[in-house]
Design a protein around this motif. Structure first.
Motif, mmCIF file in Angstrom:
data_model
loop_
_atom_site.group_PDB
_atom_site.id
_atom_site.type_symbol
_atom_site.label_atom_id
_atom_site.label_comp_id
_atom_site.label_asym_id
_atom_site.label_seq_id
_atom_site.Cartn_x
_atom_site.Cartn_y
_atom_site.Cartn_z
ATOM 1 N N UNK A 110 0.780 -1.232 0.000
ATOM 2 C CA UNK A 110 0.000 0.000 0.000
ATOM 3 C C UNK A 110 0.803 1.269 0.000
ATOM 4 N N UNK A 111 1.969 1.290 -0.639
ATOM 5 C CA UNK A 111 2.740 2.516 -0.738
ATOM 6 C C UNK A 111 3.246 2.972 0.615
ATOM 7 N N UNK A 112 2.933 4.191 0.999
ATOM 8 C CA UNK A 112 3.434 4.741 2.250
ATOM 9 C C UNK A 112 2.743 4.133 3.461
ATOM 10 N N UNK A 113 1.581 3.565 3.271
ATOM 11 C CA UNK A 113 0.850 2.954 4.381
ATOM 12 C C UNK A 113 -0.043 3.968 5.080
ATOM 13 N N UNK A 125 8.976 3.083 -9.049
ATOM 14 C CA UNK A 125 9.884 3.888 -8.236
ATOM 15 C C UNK A 125 10.226 5.246 -8.843
ATOM 16 N N UNK A 126 10.346 5.298 -10.167
ATOM 17 C CA UNK A 126 10.839 6.520 -10.805
ATOM 18 C C UNK A 126 9.929 7.718 -10.581
ATOM 19 N N UNK A 127 8.633 7.479 -10.391
ATOM 20 C CA UNK A 127 7.694 8.589 -10.192
ATOM 21 C C UNK A 127 7.617 9.030 -8.737
ATOM 22 N N UNK A 128 8.266 8.290 -7.830
ATOM 23 C CA UNK A 128 8.071 8.555 -6.400
ATOM 24 C C UNK A 128 8.649 9.873 -5.892
ATOM 25 N N UNK A 129 9.828 10.294 -6.318
ATOM 26 C CA UNK A 129 10.300 11.601 -5.831
ATOM 27 C C UNK A 129 9.311 12.721 -6.119
ATOM 28 N N UNK A 130 8.738 12.733 -7.313
ATOM 29 C CA UNK A 130 7.773 13.776 -7.657
ATOM 30 C C UNK A 130 6.481 13.607 -6.863
ATOM 31 N N UNK A 131 6.023 12.357 -6.688
ATOM 32 C CA UNK A 131 4.802 12.132 -5.907
ATOM 33 C C UNK A 131 4.994 12.506 -4.444
ATOM 34 N N UNK A 132 6.154 12.185 -3.900
ATOM 35 C CA UNK A 132 6.429 12.542 -2.507
ATOM 36 C C UNK A 132 6.461 14.055 -2.321
ATOM 37 N N UNK A 133 6.994 14.757 -3.303
ATOM 38 C CA UNK A 133 7.012 16.223 -3.231
ATOM 39 C C UNK A 133 5.582 16.775 -3.315
ATOM 40 N N UNK A 134 4.762 16.158 -4.179
ATOM 41 C CA UNK A 134 3.368 16.586 -4.279
ATOM 42 C C UNK A 134 2.628 16.342 -2.969
ATOM 43 N N UNK A 135 2.934 15.227 -2.299
ATOM 44 C CA UNK A 135 2.312 14.951 -0.991
ATOM 45 C C UNK A 135 2.740 16.019 0.019
ATOM 46 N N UNK A 136 4.006 16.373 -0.013
ATOM 47 C CA UNK A 136 4.497 17.416 0.887
ATOM 48 C C UNK A 136 3.775 18.739 0.642
ATOM 49 N N UNK A 159 5.341 2.641 -5.556
ATOM 50 C CA UNK A 159 5.703 2.237 -4.197
ATOM 51 C C UNK A 159 5.609 3.376 -3.191
ATOM 52 N N UNK A 160 4.868 4.429 -3.542
ATOM 53 C CA UNK A 160 4.808 5.589 -2.656
ATOM 54 C C UNK A 160 3.406 6.193 -2.599
#
Length: 354
Positions: A36-39, A122-133, A146-147
């Motif tokens: 489930x990604x970040x959980x 995995x490759x999209x995760x840095x951008x998705x994590x920034x969007x979550x922030x 995975x995020x």
């Protein structure tokens, strides 16, 4: 109609001189769909109201893909019901680099929810994590990253893999060789389904079925058509193909329908009734499967809104109502399942319009 293995028809021909025993070329990865990604984090408030005006962005693997066009129509339907603003973003190529660009655009536009079918786990995760922030809730669908915060799974990986094997087995009368025409090499859903197929094929019931090759058409119609042609040339005794992608299965069916192999070669996989109906009626395809993509997008839209509102966190046991689809429960952390695949054939394909 049950297809006899094609090598029986070609035994007296030059094709029969070549016996193909290539090992499966599938790429097996950890099942990112079921992680489930970040959980789940925080505490859910089932009574929380979904605010109007939510900005919900839908990022398919690529634009102008018939499957994702329908998914996004369902998502827009859900967002409209909720009084939000739906935006479809993406490029015409199914690449992670393209998605990163549009993730960043959604984040910069103040997206409240990003709903994505990831081209790479995995490759999209840095951008998705920034969007979550920046305040966005992240929902995966079709092919997970995975995020993500939660994943809206069209079906379980095991059920899809088993359905694909059952269909090709029925088409071939329980024996023969077949190949897989997949989408992109890194698509989490495709690889997970192929791995599930390989597991099902170890069962005694399928001892006379052999998966001999896996090729990738990158969800491009022309490339998928060419890969189908290449499979026939590389494996003269091949009896069938399974394509777990709507672009690939339509391209494979189109190739076989205009070839000498029509009626002697099995084509099955995951497709939409509207694109596959002609191939069912002309005898190229006996059966294929899919879930309702309109409902997949609709459920993803409601899931994202419920997540952003705090009605759910994605924890196992949480329940929420998804509009016309009714009540859904998270059976496992971070994943909601739309339902089992629907198998289509000549008896029911015209009963559906998508």
């Amino acid at each position: 109609m049950t297809h006899r293995p094609r090598h029986l028809f070609l035994a007296a021909s030059a094709f029969a001189a070549v016996l193909m025993t290539a090992a499966c070329g599938g790429t097996t990865i950890d099942d990112a769909q079921d992680a489930g990604g970040t959980g789940p984090t925080g505490t859910a408030d089932p009574d929380a109201e979904i605010p109007e005006g939510l900005k919900i962005d839908f990022l398919p693997k690529q634009l102008n893909n018939p499957f994702f066009d329908i998914v996004n129509t369902g998502g827009t339907e859900a967002v409209d019901e909720l009084g939000g603003e739906a935006t479809e973003r993406g490029g015409t190529e199914a690449t992670a680099d393209s998605q990163v660009e549009y993730i960043n655009a959604a984040s910069q536009a103040g997206s409240d929810v990003i709903v994505i079918a990831a081209n790479d786990p995995d490759a999209v995760c840095p951008a998705l994590n920034e969007a979550r922030d920046n305040g966005a809730a992240i929902v995966g669908y079709d092919s997970n990253a995975n995020c993500t915060d939660v994943f809206v799974n069209q079906s379980t990986t095991e059920l899809v893999g088993r359905t694909l094997v059952e269909m090709i087995s029925e088409d071939l009368g329980g024996e023969g060789t077949f190949a897989v025409l997949s989408a992109t090499p890194n698509a989490t859903n495709q690889n997970a389904w192929i791995a599930a197929m390989e597991e099902v094929l170890t069962e005694d019931e399928y001892a006379d079925l052999e998966l001999v090759d896996v090729v990738y058409g990158n969800d491009d119609d022309l490339q998928s058509f060419q890969e189908m042609q290449g499979l026939i040339q590389a494996h003269p005794d091949l009896d069938g193909v399974v394509s777990p992608t709507t672009v690939g299965v339509a391209a494979a069916a189109r190739y076989i329908s205009d070839s000498e192999y029509k009626g002697d070669f099995a084509v099955t996989g995951l497709g939409t009734p509207n694109q596959m109906s002609e191939f069912v009626h002309d005898g190229t395809v006996d059966r294929f499967a899919l879930w309702n993509p309109l409902d997949l997008g609709y459920l993803a839209g409601y899931t994202g809104a419920a997540l952003k509102a705090g009605q759910i966190t994605g924890a196992a046991g949480e329940t929420f109502t998804a509009g016309r689809l009714g009540e859904y429960t998270f059976e496992t952390d971070g994943e909601i399942v739309l339902g089992p695949p629907q198998v289509f054939d000549a008896d029911n394909v015209d009963d559906f319009d998508f």
